[in-house]
Design an enzyme around this catalytic site. Sequence first.
Site, PDB file in Angstrom:
ATOM      1  N   LYS A 115      46.010  47.211  40.960  1.00  0.00           N
ATOM      2  CA  LYS A 115      45.262  46.724  39.793  1.00  0.00           C
ATOM      3  C   LYS A 115      44.062  45.885  40.224  1.00  0.00           C
ATOM      4  CE  LYS A 115      48.513  47.429  36.153  1.00  0.00           C
ATOM      5  NZ  LYS A 115      49.252  47.008  34.997  1.00  0.00           N
ATOM      6  N   LYS A 197      50.015  58.348  39.556  1.00  0.00           N
ATOM      7  CA  LYS A 197      50.925  58.310  38.402  1.00  0.00           C
ATOM      8  C   LYS A 197      50.114  58.388  37.119  1.00  0.00           C
ATOM      9  CE  LYS A 197      51.532  53.673  36.715  1.00  0.00           C
ATOM     10  NZ  LYS A 197      52.126  53.104  35.557  1.00  0.00           N
ATOM     11  N   LYS A 200      47.035  55.123  31.647  1.00  0.00           N
ATOM     12  CA  LYS A 200      45.932  55.094  30.666  1.00  0.00           C
ATOM     13  C   LYS A 200      44.610  54.782  31.335  1.00  0.00           C
ATOM     14  CE  LYS A 200      47.799  51.532  28.621  1.00  0.00           C
ATOM     15  NZ  LYS A 200      49.175  51.480  29.031  1.00  0.00           N
TER      16      LYS A 200
HETATM   17  N1  AQP Z   1      53.535  57.612  34.852  1.00  0.00           N
HETATM   18  C1  AQP Z   1      54.673  56.997  34.551  1.00  0.00           C
HETATM   19  N2  AQP Z   1      55.847  57.621  34.776  1.00  0.00           N
HETATM   20  C2  AQP Z   1      57.021  57.012  34.446  1.00  0.00           C
HETATM   21  N3  AQP Z   1      57.093  55.766  33.915  1.00  0.00           N
HETATM   22  C3  AQP Z   1      55.937  55.118  33.692  1.00  0.00           C
HETATM   23  N4  AQP Z   1      55.659  53.897  33.171  1.00  0.00           N
HETATM   24  C4  AQP Z   1      54.329  53.723  33.144  1.00  0.00           C
HETATM   25  N5  AQP Z   1      53.704  54.807  33.646  1.00  0.00           N
HETATM   26  C5  AQP Z   1      54.677  55.694  33.986  1.00  0.00           C
HETATM   27  C6  AQP Z   1      56.672  52.952  32.719  1.00  0.00           C
HETATM   28  O1  AQP Z   1      56.356  52.571  31.397  1.00  0.00           O
HETATM   29  C7  AQP Z   1      56.837  51.250  31.178  1.00  0.00           C
HETATM   30  C8  AQP Z   1      55.780  50.424  30.502  1.00  0.00           C
HETATM   31  O2  AQP Z   1      54.759  50.234  31.419  1.00  0.00           O
HETATM   32  P1  AQP Z   1      53.601  49.194  31.241  1.00  0.00           P
HETATM   33  O3  AQP Z   1      53.625  48.601  29.914  1.00  0.00           O
HETATM   34  O4  AQP Z   1      53.592  48.298  32.415  1.00  0.00           O
HETATM   35  O5  AQP Z   1      52.401  50.158  31.302  1.00  0.00           O
HETATM   36  P2  AQP Z   1      51.650  50.615  32.561  1.00  0.00           P
HETATM   37  O6  AQP Z   1      52.561  50.993  33.668  1.00  0.00           O
HETATM   38  O7  AQP Z   1      50.644  49.565  32.887  1.00  0.00           O
HETATM   39  O8  AQP Z   1      51.035  51.898  31.927  1.00  0.00           O
HETATM   40  P3  AQP Z   1      49.742  52.519  32.412  1.00  0.00           P
HETATM   41  O9  AQP Z   1      49.352  53.632  31.543  1.00  0.00           O
HETATM   42  O10 AQP Z   1      49.859  52.799  33.867  1.00  0.00           O
HETATM   43  O11 AQP Z   1      48.753  51.353  32.126  1.00  0.00           O
HETATM   44  P4  AQP Z   1      47.504  50.918  32.951  1.00  0.00           P
HETATM   45  O12 AQP Z   1      46.739  52.161  33.232  1.00  0.00           O
HETATM   46  O13 AQP Z   1      46.801  49.990  32.012  1.00  0.00           O
HETATM   47  O14 AQP Z   1      47.995  50.253  34.186  1.00  0.00           O
HETATM   48  C9  AQP Z   1      57.262  50.702  32.538  1.00  0.00           C
HETATM   49  O15 AQP Z   1      58.667  50.740  32.640  1.00  0.00           O
HETATM   50  C10 AQP Z   1      56.636  51.657  33.514  1.00  0.00           C
HETATM   51  O16 AQP Z   1      57.388  51.767  34.698  1.00  0.00           O
END
Ligand code: AQP
Length: 316
Positions: A115, A197, A200
């Site tokens: 990040k 992975k 968003k």
């Molecule tokens: N690609 C993924 N495959 C499986 N699980 C996933 N999670 C996120 N991406 C995947 C799981 O979703 C839950 C919530 O995650 P979060 O709120 O931390 O969101 P995030 O991981 O920040 O989602 P993004 O889309 O990857 O956001 P950005 O791009 O903003 O960083 C968690 O349990 C996570 O493991």
Amino acid sequence: MNKQTVVSGIQPSGQLHIGNYLGALKNWVEIQNSGKYDCLFFIADYHSITENYDPKEKKEQIFNLAVDCLAAGLDPRKSVFFIQSQVPACTELAWVFNTITPVSELERMTQFKDKASRQLKNINMGLFDYPVLQAADILIYKGVLVPVGEDQIQHVELTRDIARWFNHKYQTDYLPEAKPLLTKSARVMSLADPEKKMSKSLGAKHFLGIDESKEKILDKIKKAVSTAEGIENLKAIYESFLEDMAGDFKPDKMGETKAVMAAGIYNHFASFREKKQELLKNRSYVNKILAQGKKQAEKIATKTILEIKEIIGLAS
Ligand code: AQP
């Protein structure tokens, strides 16, 4: 016998995608419906402000995420569902944990490195300390099982270490050791770049939102890369929605397979879309659920922080 406690959170930072759904939310609902656990699920708004964001949009993102979680099947009669920042004892506990967590351990966290590299002008202390707040999120409720995607395993392991460091330093067995609970689809990959992975922040072509239109889903799946890794990822996604698919995955007929896949995924979320529309018309009902969740979570959290203060020698 007391039930084990399950705790997990999700950030209000935009559209939910099938990675969040298959890796976490779907699992939350199944765990909740099993009746075997005490469940607490929360909207991680404090976590989400460690990233670049627009304060004018945040409240609506929080509300929309609450609606999405309820529409996907979270049931306030079976789970405590609340907003992280509304339970301040959690951030108090994070401060206590800050005093026992070596900086070198946080420097190892791959999510921080990842990040930080994406927001070079905003490498803030909160982003660095994110896993400590996450440990507090879990341990303030004495969570032992944490349903998350694979990207969060390292953080849950740190939560376990923090509990150990705390128990060792204060000569107690007060804090439990938490474990991640993974699904079969714990790591859904990006459609456009299957080495990464699904996320968003990579951009719209990389993810499938759970309430995108039929046309959009088909368009994104059609444009998904068809390298060996890409096809493997599509197959894994296909199999995660197998009950909704009219036929088998045919790697030699990707045009046909992609059309079946898009229709299946769209249909999977039909009742979700219906419930979402109902909930969006009923803001006061959603807010009432969150207010009730806050009360329930606060009751547990306040007791924990008072006991922690006693253990570490502060006036409670
Ligand atoms: N690609 C993924 N495959 C499986 N699980 C996933 N999670 C996120 N991406 C995947 C799981 O979703 C839950 C919530 O995650 P979060 O709120 O931390 O969101 P995030 O991981 O920040 O989602 P993004 O889309 O990857 O956001 P950005 O791009 O903003 O960083 C968690 O349990 C996570 O493991």
